[in-house]
Design a protein around this motif. Structure first.
Motif, PDB file in Angstrom:
ATOM      1  N   GLY A  61       0.812  -1.206   0.000  1.00 12.71           N
ATOM      2  CA  GLY A  61       0.000   0.000   0.000  1.00 12.71           C
ATOM      3  C   GLY A  61       0.845   1.255   0.000  1.00 12.71           C
ATOM      4  N   LEU A  62       1.881   1.275   0.826  1.00 11.81           N
ATOM      5  CA  LEU A  62       2.767   2.431   0.880  1.00 11.81           C
ATOM      6  C   LEU A  62       3.543   2.581  -0.423  1.00 11.81           C
ATOM      7  N   ARG A  63       4.001   1.475  -0.986  1.00  9.44           N
ATOM      8  CA  ARG A  63       4.731   1.538  -2.243  1.00  9.44           C
ATOM      9  C   ARG A  63       3.828   2.099  -3.355  1.00  9.44           C
ATOM     10  N   ALA A  64       2.584   1.656  -3.386  1.00  9.26           N
ATOM     11  CA  ALA A  64       1.652   2.149  -4.391  1.00  9.26           C
ATOM     12  C   ALA A  64       1.393   3.640  -4.209  1.00  9.26           C
ATOM     13  N   ALA A  65       1.214   4.072  -2.974  1.00 13.90           N
ATOM     14  CA  ALA A  65       0.971   5.493  -2.716  1.00 13.90           C
ATOM     15  C   ALA A  65       2.163   6.337  -3.132  1.00 13.90           C
ATOM     16  N   ARG A  66       3.368   5.859  -2.852  1.00 12.69           N
ATOM     17  CA  ARG A  66       4.564   6.585  -3.281  1.00 12.69           C
ATOM     18  C   ARG A  66       4.624   6.680  -4.800  1.00 12.69           C
ATOM     19  N   ALA A  67       4.353   5.562  -5.478  1.00 12.17           N
ATOM     20  CA  ALA A  67       4.405   5.561  -6.943  1.00 12.17           C
ATOM     21  C   ALA A  67       3.402   6.543  -7.516  1.00 12.17           C
ATOM     22  N   ARG A  68       2.194   6.534  -6.991  1.00 11.67           N
ATOM     23  CA  ARG A  68       1.176   7.471  -7.477  1.00 11.67           C
ATOM     24  C   ARG A  68       1.620   8.913  -7.275  1.00 11.67           C
ATOM     25  N   ALA A  69       2.229   9.205  -6.131  1.00 10.80           N
ATOM     26  CA  ALA A  69       2.670  10.566  -5.852  1.00 10.80           C
ATOM     27  C   ALA A  69       3.770  11.001  -6.818  1.00 10.80           C
ATOM     28  N   VAL A  70       4.714  10.105  -7.086  1.00 15.06           N
ATOM     29  CA  VAL A  70       5.800  10.431  -8.016  1.00 15.06           C
ATOM     30  C   VAL A  70       5.241  10.706  -9.408  1.00 15.06           C
ATOM     31  N   VAL A  71       4.333   9.848  -9.863  1.00 13.92           N
ATOM     32  CA  VAL A  71       3.768  10.024 -11.202  1.00 13.92           C
ATOM     33  C   VAL A  71       2.924  11.290 -11.266  1.00 13.92           C
ATOM     34  N   ALA A  72       2.104  11.536 -10.251  1.00 14.16           N
ATOM     35  CA  ALA A  72       1.279  12.746 -10.249  1.00 14.16           C
ATOM     36  C   ALA A  72       2.150  13.998 -10.306  1.00 14.16           C
ATOM     37  N   ASP A  73       3.242  14.013  -9.542  1.00 10.15           N
ATOM     38  CA  ASP A  73       4.156  15.158  -9.594  1.00 10.15           C
ATOM     39  C   ASP A  73       4.738  15.329 -10.993  1.00 10.15           C
ATOM     40  N   ALA A  74       5.137  14.219 -11.618  1.00 12.25           N
ATOM     41  CA  ALA A  74       5.728  14.296 -12.953  1.00 12.25           C
ATOM     42  C   ALA A  74       4.727  14.836 -13.966  1.00 12.25           C
ATOM     43  N   VAL A  75       3.483  14.412 -13.851  1.00 12.68           N
ATOM     44  CA  VAL A  75       2.445  14.887 -14.768  1.00 12.68           C
ATOM     45  C   VAL A  75       2.204  16.378 -14.576  1.00 12.68           C
ATOM     46  N   GLU A  76       2.144  16.821 -13.338  1.00 20.53           N
ATOM     47  CA  GLU A  76       1.899  18.239 -13.095  1.00 20.53           C
ATOM     48  C   GLU A  76       3.081  19.087 -13.548  1.00 20.53           C
ATOM     49  N   VAL A  77       4.295  18.580 -13.374  1.00 20.52           N
ATOM     50  CA  VAL A  77       5.465  19.277 -13.910  1.00 20.52           C
ATOM     51  C   VAL A  77       5.361  19.388 -15.428  1.00 20.52           C
ATOM     52  N   THR A  78       4.986  18.309 -16.085  1.00 16.71           N
ATOM     53  CA  THR A  78       4.904  18.298 -17.544  1.00 16.71           C
ATOM     54  C   THR A  78       3.817  19.246 -18.040  1.00 16.71           C
ATOM     55  N   LEU A  79       2.666  19.257 -17.375  1.00 16.16           N
ATOM     56  CA  LEU A  79       1.606  20.199 -17.747  1.00 16.16           C
ATOM     57  C   LEU A  79       2.098  21.642 -17.635  1.00 16.16           C
ATOM     58  N   THR A  80       2.816  21.947 -16.562  1.00 13.72           N
ATOM     59  CA  THR A  80       3.325  23.306 -16.363  1.00 13.72           C
ATOM     60  C   THR A  80       4.363  23.662 -17.418  1.00 13.72           C
ATOM     61  N   GLU A  81       5.301  22.761 -17.670  1.00 16.32           N
ATOM     62  CA  GLU A  81       6.350  23.053 -18.658  1.00 16.32           C
ATOM     63  C   GLU A  81       5.759  23.223 -20.052  1.00 16.32           C
ATOM     64  N   ALA A  82       4.761  22.393 -20.393  1.00 17.21           N
ATOM     65  CA  ALA A  82       4.129  22.532 -21.706  1.00 17.21           C
ATOM     66  C   ALA A  82       3.416  23.877 -21.814  1.00 17.21           C
ATOM     67  N   ALA A  83       2.738  24.287 -20.743  1.00 16.34           N
ATOM     68  CA  ALA A  83       2.046  25.578 -20.776  1.00 16.34           C
ATOM     69  C   ALA A  83       3.026  26.730 -20.934  1.00 16.34           C
ATOM     70  N   HIS A  84       4.136  26.671 -20.209  1.00 23.64           N
ATOM     71  CA  HIS A  84       5.112  27.751 -20.272  1.00 23.64           C
ATOM     72  C   HIS A  84       5.855  27.770 -21.606  1.00 23.64           C
ATOM     73  N   ALA A  85       6.180  26.600 -22.119  1.00 20.35           N
ATOM     74  CA  ALA A  85       6.979  26.546 -23.349  1.00 20.35           C
ATOM     75  C   ALA A  85       6.149  26.805 -24.596  1.00 20.35           C
ATOM     76  N   LEU A  86       4.942  26.305 -24.636  1.00 21.64           N
ATOM     77  CA  LEU A  86       4.142  26.348 -25.859  1.00 21.64           C
ATOM     78  C   LEU A  86       3.190  27.526 -25.902  1.00 21.64           C
ATOM     79  N   GLY A  87       2.910  28.116 -24.742  1.00 21.69           N
ATOM     80  CA  GLY A  87       2.030  29.265 -24.713  1.00 21.69           C
ATOM     81  C   GLY A  87       0.578  28.911 -24.990  1.00 21.69           C
ATOM     82  N   PRO A  88      -0.252  29.913 -25.279  1.00 22.36           N
ATOM     83  CA  PRO A  88      -1.681  29.672 -25.439  1.00 22.36           C
ATOM     84  C   PRO A  88      -2.077  29.060 -26.778  1.00 22.36           C
ATOM     85  N   SER A  89      -1.221  29.151 -27.778  1.00 20.94           N
ATOM     86  CA  SER A  89      -1.636  28.760 -29.130  1.00 20.94           C
ATOM     87  C   SER A  89      -2.210  27.348 -29.219  1.00 20.94           C
ATOM     88  N   PRO A  90      -1.506  26.290 -28.755  1.00 24.96           N
ATOM     89  CA  PRO A  90      -2.086  24.952 -28.890  1.00 24.96           C
ATOM     90  C   PRO A  90      -3.310  24.731 -28.009  1.00 24.96           C
TER      91      PRO A  90
END
Length: 349
Positions: free
Chosen positions: A279-308
């Motif tokens: 259970g703890l391992r699964a929770a850690r994995a979910r947290a790591v992936v969620a952080d990575a996704v939110e980082v990627t969403l932010t970087e895409a927004a900053h790099a690509l701007g509003p156009s896409p």
């Protein structure tokens, strides 16, 4: 093996030479043959029902990630269907006798919410369900669901429910979502619908595979973010690319690479029989992936701007879908649970 450019290379999580990939390849060929995968709900559900079941946990997560890379809503439909069938397999392996029709499409409704309560009652050996269950994704479109219901004030039990029963009413909303707008997740009202118990009270939470389903959802998040990395890479290769464009790509790439490593390790540990701290391992994995996704969403927004976000329908839909889907991770609340487990139980790595 590469794709047609619309989504990242396959495989994503499992080595190319793995014998577990045959069913995944077959499922993905079927997905690619569906017109409007994820947007045509009926066609997507028909494909989901016909999907060959992967033979290993790693292959299942590979399939979910690869489908999410194609369309996040399609993965959102597939994931609970596979989870439900896996739970039924676990029940059979545990010697739990089930008299039910497992054909058709399935969901898993296990959420709770304020002001809503589903209760189970037994009379002369027959179980019936009464009340309201919140957050029932696609209840109006699926054939069956595994649902948790209260047996008393302290115990929850899992039941198989026929959603086509006239005693089950799927509400159309409220559902004002801009992301995953086709995957309506609204309450159902149940008025003495007959249901089949799946295990004893508490079995659903105690079963070995409980943690696996949560990481399967994270695999969907991760696969859904991979095309944003592809878009960042294209921008970093463009004529107007500068160091900032490359930095945005690098930050997203590192985050997704680390999340991939966690998913692969988690699949390996769980596939080998797991450990006492699944259970703890699964929770850690979910947290790591969620952080990575939110980082990627932010970087895409900053790099690509509003156009896409305003001119590219597929990109805009992917961002909106992913923002809604990743909110199945409860952010700081989930981190607080991890911290509590580590503080009280030691939390071995």
């Amino acid at each position: 093996m590469t794709d047609d450019g619309d989504h990242p290379p396959f495989p994503l999580l499992v080595p190319e030479d793995s014998t577990d990939l045959d069913d995944v390849r077959s499922a993905l060929r079927g997905a690619d043959a569906v017109d409007d995968l994820g947007t045509d709900l009926a066609a997507t559900l028909a494909w989901v029902v016909a999907v060959p079941r992967p033979r290993s946990l790693a292959a299942s997560w590979e399939l979910l990630a690869s489908v999410a890379a194609r369309d996040i809503a399609a993965a959102r439909v597939l994931e609970p269907h596979l989870d439900a069938l896996g739970i039924l397999d676990e029940a059979a392996a545990a010697g739990i006798a089930l008299d039910l029709d497992a054909s058709g499409s399935w969901g898993v409704f296990a959420a709770e919410g304020p002001g809503a309560r589903l209760e189970a009652r037994q009379d002369d050996g027959t179980w019936t369900l009464h009340g309201t269950k919140p957050w029932c994704s696609l209840a109006a479109d699926l054939d069956h669901a595994l649902v948790t219901a209260w047996v008393d004030d302290e115990r929850r039990q899992l039941f198989a429910l026929d959603l086509r029963d006239s005693a089950v009413t799927a509400r159309p909303g409220p559902w004002h979502a801009r992301g995953l707008d086709r995957v309506v997740s609204a309450p159902i009202d149940v008025d003495a619908a007959v249901a089949v118990p799946v295990g004893e009270p508490g079995w659903y939470l105690r079963r070995p595979g409980f943690a696996h389903g949560g990481v399967g959802v994270a695999a969907c998040w991760w696969g859904g973010a991979m095309p944003l990395r592809t878009a960042l890479a294209a921008a970093a290769r463009g004529e107007r690319a500068d160091q900032l464009a490359r930095a945005h790509l690098g930050r997203a790439d590192v985050a997704l690479w680390a999340a991939r490593a966690v998913l692969v390790e988690t699949a390996t540990v769980f596939g080998a029989g797991g450990s006492a701290s699944e259970g703890l391992r699964a929770a850690r994995a979910r947290a790591v992936v969620a952080d990575a996704v939110e980082v990627t969403l932010t970087e895409a927004a900053h790099a690509l701007g509003p156009s896409p976000l305003v001119a590219d329908e597929r990109h805009a839909r992917r961002v909106a879908d992913l923002q809604v889907y990743v909110r199945q991770h409860h952010a700081e609340r989930d981190l607080a649970r991890i911290g509590g487990d580590v503080a009280t139980e030691g939390g071995r790595w």
